[in-house]
Design a protein around this motif. Sequence first.
Motif, short mmCIF file in Angstrom:
data_model
loop_
_atom_site.label_atom_id
_atom_site.label_comp_id
_atom_site.label_asym_id
_atom_site.label_seq_id
_atom_site.Cartn_x
_atom_site.Cartn_y
_atom_site.Cartn_z
N ILE A 3 -58.35 20.66 -49.70
CA ILE A 3 -57.03 20.80 -50.31
C ILE A 3 -57.15 21.45 -51.69
O ILE A 3 -56.40 22.37 -52.03
N ALA A 4 -58.10 20.98 -52.47
CA ALA A 4 -58.30 21.53 -53.81
C ALA A 4 -58.66 23.02 -53.75
O ALA A 4 -58.15 23.82 -54.55
N MET A 5 -59.54 23.39 -52.82
CA MET A 5 -59.92 24.80 -52.70
C MET A 5 -58.73 25.65 -52.27
O MET A 5 -58.55 26.78 -52.76
N ALA A 6 -57.93 25.14 -51.34
CA ALA A 6 -56.77 25.91 -50.88
C ALA A 6 -55.83 26.20 -52.05
O ALA A 6 -55.29 27.32 -52.16
N LYS A 7 -55.64 25.23 -52.91
CA LYS A 7 -54.77 25.45 -54.07
C LYS A 7 -55.42 26.38 -55.09
O LYS A 7 -54.77 27.27 -55.64
N GLN A 8 -56.72 26.19 -55.33
CA GLN A 8 -57.39 27.02 -56.33
C GLN A 8 -57.40 28.49 -55.95
O GLN A 8 -57.19 29.36 -56.82
N TYR A 9 -57.60 28.78 -54.67
CA TYR A 9 -57.74 30.17 -54.23
C TYR A 9 -56.50 30.69 -53.50
O TYR A 9 -56.54 31.77 -52.92
N ASP A 10 -55.43 29.93 -53.56
CA ASP A 10 -54.15 30.33 -52.93
C ASP A 10 -54.34 30.67 -51.46
O ASP A 10 -53.93 31.73 -50.99
N LYS A 11 -54.94 29.74 -50.73
CA LYS A 11 -55.13 29.90 -49.30
C LYS A 11 -54.25 28.88 -48.56
O LYS A 11 -53.89 27.84 -49.09
N THR A 12 -53.95 29.21 -47.33
CA THR A 12 -53.22 28.28 -46.47
C THR A 12 -54.16 27.14 -46.08
O THR A 12 -55.36 27.34 -45.91
N LEU A 13 -53.61 25.95 -45.92
CA LEU A 13 -54.38 24.79 -45.49
C LEU A 13 -54.06 24.53 -44.02
O LEU A 13 -52.90 24.29 -43.66
#
Length: 293
Positions: A154-164
């Motif tokens: 979840i943190a990575m998706a937010k940091q790199y603006d990716k879909t989860l």
Amino acid sequence: MSKRTERAAKEQRPPVPSPLPVPIADSHCHLDIVAGWGWDTDRTSVVEPTHPDVARELDDAHAAGVARVVQVGIDVPSSEWAVALAEHDSRVVAAVALHPNDAPKLDDLDGALAEIEKLAQRPRVRALGETGMDYYRTDETGRAQQERSFRAHIAMAKQYDKTLVIHDRDAHDDVLRILAEEGAPDRVVLHCFSGDAVFARECGRRGYFMSFAGNVTFGNASMLREAVAVCPEELLLVETDAPFMAPVPWRGRKNGPFLVGETVRFLANHLDRDLESLCATVDANTTTAFGDW
């Protein structure tokens, strides 16, 4: 029918359906398993992303009106494979992650997460997934590590603006709880949606995409059909989760992106929707969820 005859029938590849009136995307598939799992072999072999069998799957999908696919990783090697395919073939974008059933088995979860984070920064990677929670195959002893992995994705998706992209099995309440505690990314997809209408309404209220697979066509899947009926139109996606869960009439066969149209045709009938209009909606939703290819 003898067992040998029955097995031979299941190993026959379904024919490529007629093309859909508007091209769509398969929002979740595992072409590394599809191409590496031959009709008369087990699925232990791994082919390269450039293998002709992979291209054949994509060509057959294109012929059936499935112009785009999201190739999904479940561990570091399959995530690397997904990125390599997406960088090789413009019809594909990648999702990378540690599957929730695999994360608890890793001796070095932090090291694996670091490798996923490196891959997540590649331009052809559009999603972190499939991650999430699974209480069907992972017992209580592994759930703390499973949850730690989910929170990291979840943190990575937010940091790199990716879909989860979320794998959720028998864990609906905790998936929603963890998303609320961490703060959900801008785009969340419940892959192979497995909840009832109540859960679908809550996901819709939160603006989460719901992706329905071939199992929605199964005779015993009334709960899924009730869920898709209340899914907001703008949040509806379709997928194969290939090679698993081929839709009726091919249930039990090896699935591929070329069969996702059978699920869409079923949904158009179930929802009393014009097929062309539903295809256009699903395709537009996929672009909203994963961007342009």
